[in-house]
Design a protein around this motif. Structure first.
Motif, PDB file in Angstrom:
ATOM      1  N   ALA A  72      27.999 -16.152  -7.270  1.00 19.29           N
ATOM      2  CA  ALA A  72      29.305 -15.894  -6.645  1.00 19.29           C
ATOM      3  C   ALA A  72      29.982 -17.195  -6.230  1.00 19.29           C
ATOM      4  CB  ALA A  72      29.132 -14.981  -5.439  1.00 19.29           C
ATOM      5  N   ALA A  73      29.211 -18.119  -5.616  1.00 20.83           N
ATOM      6  CA  ALA A  73      29.782 -19.393  -5.187  1.00 20.83           C
ATOM      7  C   ALA A  73      30.161 -20.254  -6.381  1.00 20.83           C
ATOM      8  CB  ALA A  73      28.795 -20.129  -4.286  1.00 20.83           C
ATOM      9  N   GLU A  74      29.340 -20.228  -7.407  1.00 22.56           N
ATOM     10  CA  GLU A  74      29.637 -21.015  -8.603  1.00 22.56           C
ATOM     11  C   GLU A  74      30.886 -20.475  -9.301  1.00 22.56           C
ATOM     12  OE1 GLU A  74      29.604 -23.648 -11.792  1.00 22.56           O
ATOM     13  OE2 GLU A  74      28.686 -23.737  -9.799  1.00 22.56           O
ATOM     14  N   THR A  75      31.039 -19.164  -9.313  1.00 24.64           N
ATOM     15  CA  THR A  75      32.231 -18.559  -9.895  1.00 24.64           C
ATOM     16  C   THR A  75      33.482 -18.979  -9.124  1.00 24.64           C
ATOM     17  OG1 THR A  75      30.951 -16.650 -10.655  1.00 24.64           O
ATOM     18  CG2 THR A  75      33.318 -16.368 -10.502  1.00 24.64           C
ATOM     19  N   ARG A  76      33.368 -18.992  -7.802  1.00 27.61           N
ATOM     20  CA  ARG A  76      34.514 -19.417  -6.980  1.00 27.61           C
ATOM     21  C   ARG A  76      34.840 -20.887  -7.228  1.00 27.61           C
ATOM     22  NH1 ARG A  76      33.076 -17.469  -2.712  1.00 27.61           N
ATOM     23  NH2 ARG A  76      34.614 -15.807  -2.507  1.00 27.61           N
ATOM     24  N   ARG A  77      33.812 -21.708  -7.311  1.00 29.99           N
ATOM     25  CA  ARG A  77      34.045 -23.141  -7.524  1.00 29.99           C
ATOM     26  C   ARG A  77      34.749 -23.372  -8.857  1.00 29.99           C
ATOM     27  NH1 ARG A  77      32.834 -26.981 -10.435  1.00 29.99           N
ATOM     28  NH2 ARG A  77      31.470 -25.687 -11.728  1.00 29.99           N
ATOM     29  N   ALA A  78      34.281 -22.697  -9.899  1.00 30.80           N
ATOM     30  CA  ALA A  78      34.886 -22.874 -11.219  1.00 30.80           C
ATOM     31  C   ALA A  78      36.336 -22.387 -11.213  1.00 30.80           C
ATOM     32  CB  ALA A  78      34.078 -22.121 -12.270  1.00 30.80           C
ATOM     33  N   ALA A 126      30.775 -19.481 -22.985  1.00 31.74           N
ATOM     34  CA  ALA A 126      29.638 -18.865 -23.666  1.00 31.74           C
ATOM     35  C   ALA A 126      28.646 -18.287 -22.669  1.00 31.74           C
ATOM     36  CB  ALA A 126      28.949 -19.903 -24.557  1.00 31.74           C
ATOM     37  N   ASN A 127      28.506 -18.924 -21.519  1.00 32.48           N
ATOM     38  CA  ASN A 127      27.471 -18.509 -20.582  1.00 32.48           C
ATOM     39  C   ASN A 127      27.855 -18.931 -19.170  1.00 32.48           C
ATOM     40  OD1 ASN A 127      25.139 -17.938 -19.141  1.00 32.48           O
ATOM     41  ND2 ASN A 127      23.945 -19.590 -20.055  1.00 32.48           N
ATOM     42  N   ASN A 128      28.081 -17.951 -18.296  1.00 36.40           N
ATOM     43  CA  ASN A 128      28.357 -18.222 -16.885  1.00 36.40           C
ATOM     44  C   ASN A 128      27.205 -17.819 -15.972  1.00 36.40           C
ATOM     45  OD1 ASN A 128      31.182 -19.142 -17.030  1.00 36.40           O
ATOM     46  ND2 ASN A 128      31.620 -17.064 -17.717  1.00 36.40           N
ATOM     47  N   VAL A 129      26.234 -17.083 -16.487  1.00 34.72           N
ATOM     48  CA  VAL A 129      25.276 -16.377 -15.641  1.00 34.72           C
ATOM     49  C   VAL A 129      23.906 -17.051 -15.568  1.00 34.72           C
ATOM     50  CG1 VAL A 129      24.067 -14.160 -15.366  1.00 34.72           C
ATOM     51  CG2 VAL A 129      26.476 -14.198 -16.024  1.00 34.72           C
ATOM     52  N   TYR A 130      23.539 -17.814 -16.598  1.00 32.37           N
ATOM     53  CA  TYR A 130      22.196 -18.391 -16.639  1.00 32.37           C
ATOM     54  C   TYR A 130      22.240 -19.911 -16.775  1.00 32.37           C
ATOM     55  CZ  TYR A 130      21.350 -13.526 -17.998  1.00 32.37           C
ATOM     56  OH  TYR A 130      21.332 -12.165 -18.059  1.00 32.37           O
ATOM     57  N   ARG A 131      21.169 -20.536 -16.290  1.00 29.03           N
ATOM     58  CA  ARG A 131      20.984 -21.976 -16.476  1.00 29.03           C
ATOM     59  C   ARG A 131      19.952 -22.274 -17.571  1.00 29.03           C
ATOM     60  NH1 ARG A 131      22.887 -25.051 -12.025  1.00 29.03           N
ATOM     61  NH2 ARG A 131      25.005 -24.269 -11.727  1.00 29.03           N
ATOM     62  N   GLY A 132      19.123 -21.314 -17.863  1.00 28.65           N
ATOM     63  CA  GLY A 132      18.096 -21.507 -18.879  1.00 28.65           C
ATOM     64  C   GLY A 132      18.257 -20.545 -20.025  1.00 28.65           C
ATOM     65  N   ASP A 133      17.537 -20.810 -21.113  1.00 27.26           N
ATOM     66  CA  ASP A 133      17.591 -19.918 -22.269  1.00 27.26           C
ATOM     67  C   ASP A 133      16.305 -19.105 -22.350  1.00 27.26           C
ATOM     68  OD1 ASP A 133      15.733 -21.758 -23.072  1.00 27.26           O
ATOM     69  OD2 ASP A 133      16.679 -22.223 -24.994  1.00 27.26           O
ATOM     70  N   CYS A 134      16.186 -18.315 -23.395  1.00 27.37           N
ATOM     71  CA  CYS A 134      14.977 -17.535 -23.651  1.00 27.37           C
ATOM     72  C   CYS A 134      14.678 -17.701 -25.129  1.00 27.37           C
ATOM     73  CB  CYS A 134      15.190 -16.071 -23.295  1.00 27.37           C
ATOM     74  SG  CYS A 134      13.704 -15.046 -23.403  1.00 27.37           S
ATOM     75  N   PRO A 135      13.781 -18.615 -25.501  1.00 27.32           N
ATOM     76  CA  PRO A 135      13.575 -18.948 -26.914  1.00 27.32           C
ATOM     77  C   PRO A 135      13.063 -17.764 -27.726  1.00 27.32           C
ATOM     78  CG  PRO A 135      11.849 -19.904 -25.551  1.00 27.32           C
ATOM     79  CD  PRO A 135      12.882 -19.371 -24.606  1.00 27.32           C
ATOM     80  N   PRO A 136      13.689 -17.460 -28.864  1.00 27.49           N
ATOM     81  CA  PRO A 136      13.201 -16.371 -29.724  1.00 27.49           C
ATOM     82  C   PRO A 136      11.786 -16.642 -30.191  1.00 27.49           C
ATOM     83  CG  PRO A 136      15.403 -17.084 -30.377  1.00 27.49           C
ATOM     84  CD  PRO A 136      14.898 -18.098 -29.415  1.00 27.49           C
TER      85      PRO A 136
END
Length: 525
Positions: free
Chosen positions: A148-154, A165-175
């Motif tokens: 929520a805070a990051e969304t407000r800052r952006a 492409a991606n607002n919700v995660y900092r990491g990936d999930c390798p296939p």
């Protein structure tokens, strides 16, 4: 915490999900998918880490500080993890509830856009996070801290985060089947025709286990859902790609009785490599009433699920042709017709004839219009403003005597695709970034029927109510549509959607990429 075992499925072709599952890749590597736990508590993470998108009415009712706006910067929303909500917030404040299941990489890309669109239409959108199950060990992505805070800052920085492409995660999930350098997470995958053809039975069982994982997450979410959301004026179930496959098939009798409709995005509702047996493509496992409203949208050249003759390189078509599978149709219409669903609508989007999986980047305006119309009046979608002949956007391709219909709909606005605003979209992605406002269609209605409009207005920012506009003005608006679309190329344009029929009767009663998945990140369908 709500515990106990989750309800069992009733469809045939069930597999033993309490046993290990082995699947082989084209490279000859064999991987083991561990058993799924039966206790409901094991799947509570999805609800507890869910992302919430709150409409303007909820922001105002709870005196929240908005941290997001719609594309027109006119509707003020709040987006964040539900755990980040201040104490005392009530959620029974919107037009209804949408339980939204993101795709095989989570709430990113086009899944994020859909959630935004539905919140802007006045609905509380709750998206369970399938990638929050760190302890389960099947699929996990490091979350963006304090979303929520990051969304407000952006937003304060003027960032065009809608296109990110991606607002919700900092990491990936390798296939597991493509990233051999890191320990595999068996719930993360990248669909490959060569892998599937090397072990058809194993991969069909694999995708069935993915479905079962998501089904159990959804069942537990419904158990934990606050009463204010569970008994909202309207309740919808929506999903994209992998999430849409779950939404299409999911059946829970108690929940079905409260469901206003389901929205299926980026999925074709037919037996292809994503299904383990013939019985499973049925909508709601064949148990929903024939009057159940369904809206299904898919790209004409979807790189995963389109039929032969339109995009012979789609994974579904290639697997079907090389394994002797049944011919594909590339949309949900055939299944709707088989089940004689009288209020089911399938829409195929040409997407500028590009092989795109996601729908919210190249066709955001028509997708927004269709979603808003369905949320407003799901039972009468076939006569909704976006599908009306007067709008000039959609052409009826097929309609069964029982009621289901299929349309082909073009994007609202003829501007060329361009690089998305900002610098956070996927490399090589192009978007239709000119925004058309929906006017009264974008305002939710809790009544069964509501008069709404659909025709582009004469000038930006003009707001005209359908009930107050005469037939002559509506027809004039229709005549100038082509001029407006062809001559103006402004970065932002506002359009009021006017339904000429409602006005007259008011006085009398190029990249072949997954629309969700980051290159080299977690699973594509």
């Amino acid at each position: 915490m709500v515990g106990g075992e989750l309800p069992a499925r009733t469809a045939s072709c069930q597999l033993d999900h309490a046993a290990p599952l082995r699947v082989r890749t084209a490279a000859g590597r064999v991987y083991t998918f561990p058993p799924l736990p039966t206790a409901g508590d094991a799947y509570s993470y999805a609800f507890e880490a869910s992302v919430l998108a709150l409409p303007a009415a909820c922001v105002a009712a709870n005196r929240l500080s908005p941290n997001w706006t719609d594309r027109a910067r006119a509707v003020h929303l709040w987006i964040g993890r539900q755990s980040e909500l201040p104490r005392g917030v009530t959620l029974g404040c919107g037009c209804g509830t949408v339980i939204f299941l993101g795709g095989s990489s989570g709430l990113i890309g086009d899944s994020w856009k859909y959630a935004n669109m539905m919140a802007a239409a006045g609905y509380v959108v709750l998206a369970p996070d399938s990638f929050a199950g760190r302890e389960l060990g099947l699929r996990y992505r490091v979350p963006t801290p304090n979303l929520a805070a990051e969304t407000r800052r952006a937003g304060a920085a003027g960032s065009e985060r809608f296109w990110c492409a991606n607002n919700v995660y900092r990491g990936d999930c390798p296939p597991f089947n493509t990233d051999v350098e890191r320990p595999p997470q068996m719930g993360c995958y990248s669909s490959s025709a060569s892998d599937i053809l090397s072990d058809p039975k194993g991969w069909r069982s694999y995708y069935e286990r993915i479905y079962e994982l998501r089904r159990r997450e959804l069942e537990q979410t419904l158990r934990l859902l606050p009463r204010s959301l569970a008994h909202a004026p309207k309740m919808f179930l929506a999903g994209a790609s992998e999430g849409a496959m779950v939404v299409a098939r999911f059946s829970n009798p108690e929940f079905e009785a409260r469901l206003s409709g389901r929205i299926v995005l980026q999925w074709s509702c037919e037996r292809n490599y994503y299904m383990s047996c013939n019985a499973l493509p049925s909508l709601c496992e064949g148990r929903c009433a024939s009057s159940s409203p369904v809206l299904a949208l898919i790209g004409q050249l979807d790189p995963y699920f389109s039929a032969g003759g339109t995009n012979a390189s789609s994974i579904a078509d290639k697997v079907a042709r090389e394994s002797g599978g049944a011919p594909l149709t590339g949309s949900c219409y055939a299944q709707m017709r088989t089940q004689r669903l009288s209020r089911a609508i399938s829409v195929v989007l040409p997407q500028h004839l590009l092989p795109l999986h996601g729908l919210g980047t190249a066709s955001p305006n028509i997708v927004h219009a269709l979603l808003s119309a369905f949320l407003r009046d799901p039972a009468e979608m076939v006569t909704s403003p976006p599908l009306a002949p007067e709008a000039g956007l959609c052409v009826l391709r097929a309609q069964d005597a029982a009621g289901p219909a299929e349309f082909v709909c073009s994007e609202l606005g003829a501007e060329s695709l361009r690089l998305p605003p900002g610098n956070c979209s996927w490399a090589g992605e192009f978007a239709h970034s000119v925004n058309y406002e929906l006017g009264s269609l974008g305002v939710c209605a809790t009544s069964a029927r509501a008069s709404v409009a659909l025709t582009p207005a004469l000038a930006a920012g003009i707001s005209l109510g359908a009930a107050a506009v005469g037939a002559a003005l509506a027809l004039l608006c229709l005549r100038v549509v082509s001029l407006i679309r062809g001559r103006f190329r402004a970065r932002s344009r506002h359009t009021e959607l006017l339904d000429a029929r409602s006005s007259r009767s008011a006085g009398t009663a190029r990249s072949r990429r997954d629309g969700e998945t980051e290159p080299g990140a977690s699973g594509a369908v």
